[in-house]
Enzyme design. Structure first.
Site, PDB file in Angstrom:
ATOM      1  N   SER A  32      41.719  29.173  42.465  1.00 21.63           N
ATOM      2  CA  SER A  32      42.940  29.884  42.091  1.00 21.63           C
ATOM      3  C   SER A  32      44.215  29.331  42.704  1.00 21.63           C
ATOM      4  O   SER A  32      45.306  29.756  42.321  1.00 21.63           O
ATOM      5  CB  SER A  32      42.816  31.359  42.454  1.00 21.63           C
ATOM      6  OG  SER A  32      42.001  31.982  41.506  1.00 21.63           O
ATOM      7  N   LYS A  54      46.748  28.055  40.376  1.00 25.70           N
ATOM      8  CA  LYS A  54      47.649  28.965  39.642  1.00 25.70           C
ATOM      9  C   LYS A  54      49.109  28.798  40.073  1.00 25.70           C
ATOM     10  O   LYS A  54      50.024  29.104  39.321  1.00 25.70           O
ATOM     11  CB  LYS A  54      47.167  30.413  39.813  1.00 25.70           C
ATOM     12  CG  LYS A  54      45.775  30.626  39.183  1.00 25.70           C
ATOM     13  CD  LYS A  54      45.164  31.974  39.518  1.00 25.70           C
ATOM     14  CE  LYS A  54      43.737  32.069  38.936  1.00 25.70           C
ATOM     15  NZ  LYS A  54      43.045  33.327  39.310  1.00 25.70           N
ATOM     16  N   TYR A 112      41.951  26.909  31.517  1.00 23.10           N
ATOM     17  CA  TYR A 112      41.837  27.692  32.757  1.00 23.10           C
ATOM     18  C   TYR A 112      40.669  27.217  33.631  1.00 23.10           C
ATOM     19  O   TYR A 112      40.818  27.008  34.837  1.00 23.10           O
ATOM     20  CB  TYR A 112      41.698  29.180  32.397  1.00 23.10           C
ATOM     21  CG  TYR A 112      41.464  30.056  33.604  1.00 23.10           C
ATOM     22  CD1 TYR A 112      42.513  30.344  34.474  1.00 23.10           C
ATOM     23  CD2 TYR A 112      40.209  30.583  33.877  1.00 23.10           C
ATOM     24  CE1 TYR A 112      42.303  31.124  35.608  1.00 23.10           C
ATOM     25  CE2 TYR A 112      39.992  31.365  34.995  1.00 23.10           C
ATOM     26  CZ  TYR A 112      41.040  31.638  35.855  1.00 23.10           C
ATOM     27  OH  TYR A 112      40.826  32.405  36.972  1.00 23.10           O
ATOM     28  N   TYR A 139      45.401  38.431  46.056  1.00 20.53           N
ATOM     29  CA  TYR A 139      44.750  39.540  45.349  1.00 20.53           C
ATOM     30  C   TYR A 139      45.061  40.849  46.051  1.00 20.53           C
ATOM     31  O   TYR A 139      46.169  41.099  46.475  1.00 20.53           O
ATOM     32  CB  TYR A 139      43.239  39.296  45.240  1.00 20.53           C
ATOM     33  CG  TYR A 139      42.928  37.976  44.588  1.00 20.53           C
ATOM     34  CD1 TYR A 139      43.354  37.736  43.286  1.00 20.53           C
ATOM     35  CD2 TYR A 139      42.257  36.977  45.243  1.00 20.53           C
ATOM     36  CE1 TYR A 139      43.089  36.531  42.662  1.00 20.53           C
ATOM     37  CE2 TYR A 139      41.989  35.761  44.629  1.00 20.53           C
ATOM     38  CZ  TYR A 139      42.405  35.544  43.342  1.00 20.53           C
ATOM     39  OH  TYR A 139      42.165  34.360  42.725  1.00 20.53           O
ATOM     40  N   VAL A 149      38.919  31.049  45.561  1.00 20.70           N
ATOM     41  CA  VAL A 149      37.589  31.531  45.883  1.00 20.70           C
ATOM     42  C   VAL A 149      36.705  30.405  46.466  1.00 20.70           C
ATOM     43  O   VAL A 149      35.647  30.670  47.038  1.00 20.70           O
ATOM     44  CB  VAL A 149      36.998  32.194  44.605  1.00 20.70           C
ATOM     45  CG1 VAL A 149      36.445  31.162  43.640  1.00 20.70           C
ATOM     46  CG2 VAL A 149      36.009  33.268  44.920  1.00 20.70           C
TER      47      VAL A 149
END
Ligand code: GLU
Length: 314
Positions: free
Chosen positions: A69, A72, A196, A248, A266
């Protein structure tokens, strides 16, 4: 003590490495795909790239891992470059208060994800940047951008990780179909997720990642290459989204403990930005209950304490 002196900083990161050594392996390694499940949990690395280009490293700072992630941040930067503030018509910029892959909030909010860093939001960003391209072209664009930022062509997509993400990505498929049912995705779900899953499967070392994040520490400009990546205001705003949404449901805790914008993945990596001073990457695969690197967060907390780096102090 507040310090930017490289000798002091090297001593600080060596001390963090030594202090945490007996705890290497703590946390729970992501096990939803075999490629992540079999990573040795005892890896630990950190790299600090200073605004003047000096690089400090410890442990496994040059071992590549799955950035997941953290990608991103780079796709958000691409999207803002292509669409400017219109990005925020498609995705919010509020902390979610939910798990990274939650679907519940999406229903309440009409298929508009809370922010670009939860999975639904990142999938929306992948949809946006895919416009006018084939998935393959877009994956190439993302990879070229990351290589350009890091000034390093030896950065690759781990195809096995990408394949496994696709094979096990039921939750992401559900999120994407759900958003498409609200008319919120422009492209077919398999195209969007193709982008993605490949961006998540980019493998980088801490040193490469810290180099790639340097523009966010230096008002949008990479001082090593001399390239302006984004405007000063945009860098500030990306940092703001990282601070509020980068971890998160643990974003508040990270801001409280570390006080720096950061984005976790992750795979156990975290990119953190000390504006005006340095870009920092840390990697320790074991995750805490929020899905963020347990020792990585702790190492950054120790670094922030020992250097005095914080966005909350002058
Ligand atoms: N590839 C992972 C997923 O979409 C990324 C999750 C993460 O790094 O937080 O489930």
């Amino acid at each position: 003590m507040r310090t930017d002196r490289p000798a002091d900083l090297q001593a600080i990161i060596d001390e963090i490495h030594a202090t945490l050594k007996s705890r290497f392996g703590e946390g729970k390694v992501a096990d939803y795909i075999p490629q992540l499940a079999r990573v040795d949990p005892k890896h630990f690395g950190m790299a600090v790239v200073m605004a003047d280009g000096r690089v400090l490293r410890c442990g496994d700072a040059d071992v590549a891992f799955s950035i997941q992630s953290i990608s991103k941040v780079f796709t958000l930067t691409i999207a803002l470059g292509k669409y400017g503030e219109n990005v925020w018509k498609r995705v919010g910029r509020e902390p979610s208060g939910s798990a990274f892959n939650s679907i519940v909030q999406l229903e309440h909010e009409g298929g508009i994800p809370r922010n670009p860093f939860i999975n639904a939001g990142a999938i929306t960003i992948s949809d946006l940047i895919l416009s006018g391209h084939t998935p393959k072209e877009e994956i190439g664009e993302i990879l070229r951008f990351v290589r350009h930022l890091a000034n390093d062509d030896d950065i690759h997509v781990d195809r096995d990780v990408a394949r496994s993400e696709a094979a096990t990505g039921n939750r992401n498929l559900a999120l994407a179909h759900f958003m498409r049912s609200f008319g919120r995705l422009d492209h077919p779900v398999d195209y969007v997720l193709g982008v993605y899953f490949h961006q998540c499967a980019i493998a980088m070392s801490c040193a490469q990642l810290a180099h790639a994040g340097l523009y966010l520490a230096c008002n949008g400009r990479n001082p090593l290459s001399g390239h302006t990546v984004v405007s000063e205001q945009r860098a500030r705003r990306i940092n703001a989204v990282m601070l509020t949404c980068g971890h998160y449901d643990g974003s508040g805790d990270f801001a409280y403990r570390v006080g720096l914008p950061g984005k976790s993945g992750v795979g156990g990596g975290i990119l953190a930005i000390a504006p005006g001073r340095a870009s920092i990457a840390v990697w320790s695969p074991g995750l805490n209950s929020n899905g963020n690197s347990a020792l990585g967060s702790l190492a950054l907390e120790m670094l922030a304490q020992r250097t005095g780096w914080s966005v909350f102090s002058g």
